[in-house]
Design an enzyme around this catalytic site. Structure first.
Site: not given
Length: 363
Positions: A151, A193, A49, A81
């Site tokens: 995946a 991993t 803003e 703001c």
């Protein structure tokens, strides 16, 4: 022109830079002309803003503002703001959605109205809420929003029986993952991993695939400290946290710390790192979003404890086969289909030859 839609497109530009603040876009309109626009700057700098009002200058008086999240009304690292909007003389403010932060939560809107500013609530509310879904969870629970990503082949495999997984998904999917990583505060994988794939877990962009300046925190779930000190995650720009159980081998911990890792010791659950305790710690570090990229053991633990908020499954048009080929989720599993994790608000989209299926866990 859809000014709120334009404000949402600006808010997208703040993702990956604004955390732990929300990603917000703001547009100031006068006479159907945009006279100011902006999005959330990095923490400690201006909110959307204020950026838009500074650009608008004197033209903000009597103008209409479109903002994707309720303006803040408290003094944080920057002034509220709401006061900037009031001081600028804005006549009307359109707000996509209220801020769930307990410090705001309708108070910003009420403050604007008390100053005589008309407020309109709810334009593109669902889109605005989804854009800040990580912030919404974090600010209401103190726990990061957890995105699970994997995946797999058409027959549900994430690697061959030898452990090879490069590459199951196509190039377009991999580029998309780098965009996702850029938006995250942290990326998490299990130690297997790291040992098998030795990934870098970095964000790359551009045609040359160069490293971006901002890198998410890399988190390795490694109950006994098996991460090799030579692992590439310890050699890349950015920080790496390795989570071990309390009482892990001090020599291994020392070697990892000397290699540049931050090693945190956490309570154990079934002899493994308690992932709930790890998420709580990350929340205390102001990590609002976490993407989990494997392995199957970590996904199994997250699934059993229902700790995943959103799932992204990239399905490639290939078949791997083999009884010993890796599945995306391990753990104990459920005994009946009725006990399975259910996902809602499911979306399906095409990325190259791959299909991306996304959804939110029903809790």
């Amino acid at each position: 022109m859809d000014y709120m839609q334009h404000a949402l497109s600006l808010a997208q530009l703040a993702l990956g830079h604004s955390s732990p603040n929300p990603a917000v876009g703001a547009v100031v309109v006068k006479g159907r002309t945009i006279v100011g626009e902006g999005y959330t700057q990095p923490p400690g700098s201006h909110h959307a803003e204020v950026v838009a009002l500074q650009q608008a200058g004197d033209k903000a008086e009597g103008a209409t503002m479109y903002v994707t999240l309720e303006p803040c009304c408290f003094q944080g690292r920057t002034p509220p703001c709401t006061q900037a909007i009031i001081a600028a003389g804005v006549a009307e403010v359109h707000i996509a959605t209220l801020d769930p932060n307990p410090k705001v939560s309708g108070r910003g809107k009420a403050e604007l109205e008390a100053a005589g500013i008309a407020t309109i609530l709810g334009e593109h509310e669902d889109e605005a809420t989804e854009l800040n879904e990580a912030y919404v969870k974090y600010v209401t629970t103190g726990i990061p929003f957890v995105v699970g990503k994997f995946a797999m082949s058409l027959d549900g495999k994430i690697a061959t029986k030898t452990g090879d997984s490069k590459w199951i998904s196509g190039e377009e999917s991999r580029r998309y993952v780098h965009c996702l990583r850029h938006q995250m505060d942290a990326i998490m994988v299990g130690v297997d991993t790291i040992i098998i794939d030795d990934p870098q877990l970095t964000v790359r962009a551009g045609r040359d695939g160069g490293l971006t300046e901002k890198q998410p925190l890399r988190v390795v779930v490694d109950s006994t400290g098996r991460t090799p000190p030579t692992a590439r995650v310890l050699q890349m720009p950015g920080k790496t946290m390795i989570a071990v159980v309390k009482g892990a081998d001090p020599e291994r911990i020392r070697a990892l710390e000397e290699a540049g890792a931050e090693v945190v010791q956490l309570p154990s659950k079934d002899d493994l790192v308690d992932l709930g305790a790890l998420l709580k710690l990350l929340g205390e570090r102001q990590v609002t979003s976490l993407m989990v990229e494997g392995g199957a053991g970590v996904f199994g633990s997250l699934s059993e404890d229902r700790l995943v908020d959103k799932l992204l499954a990239f399905v490639a048009p290939i078949i791997i086969g083999g009884q010993k080929a890796k599945n995306p989720v391990e753990g104990k599993g459920v005994e009946k289909v009725a006990q399975a994790m259910n996902f809602a608000r499911v979306k399906v989209e095409k990325l190259g030859n791959d299909i991306l299926i996304s959804g939110y866990l029903e809790k």
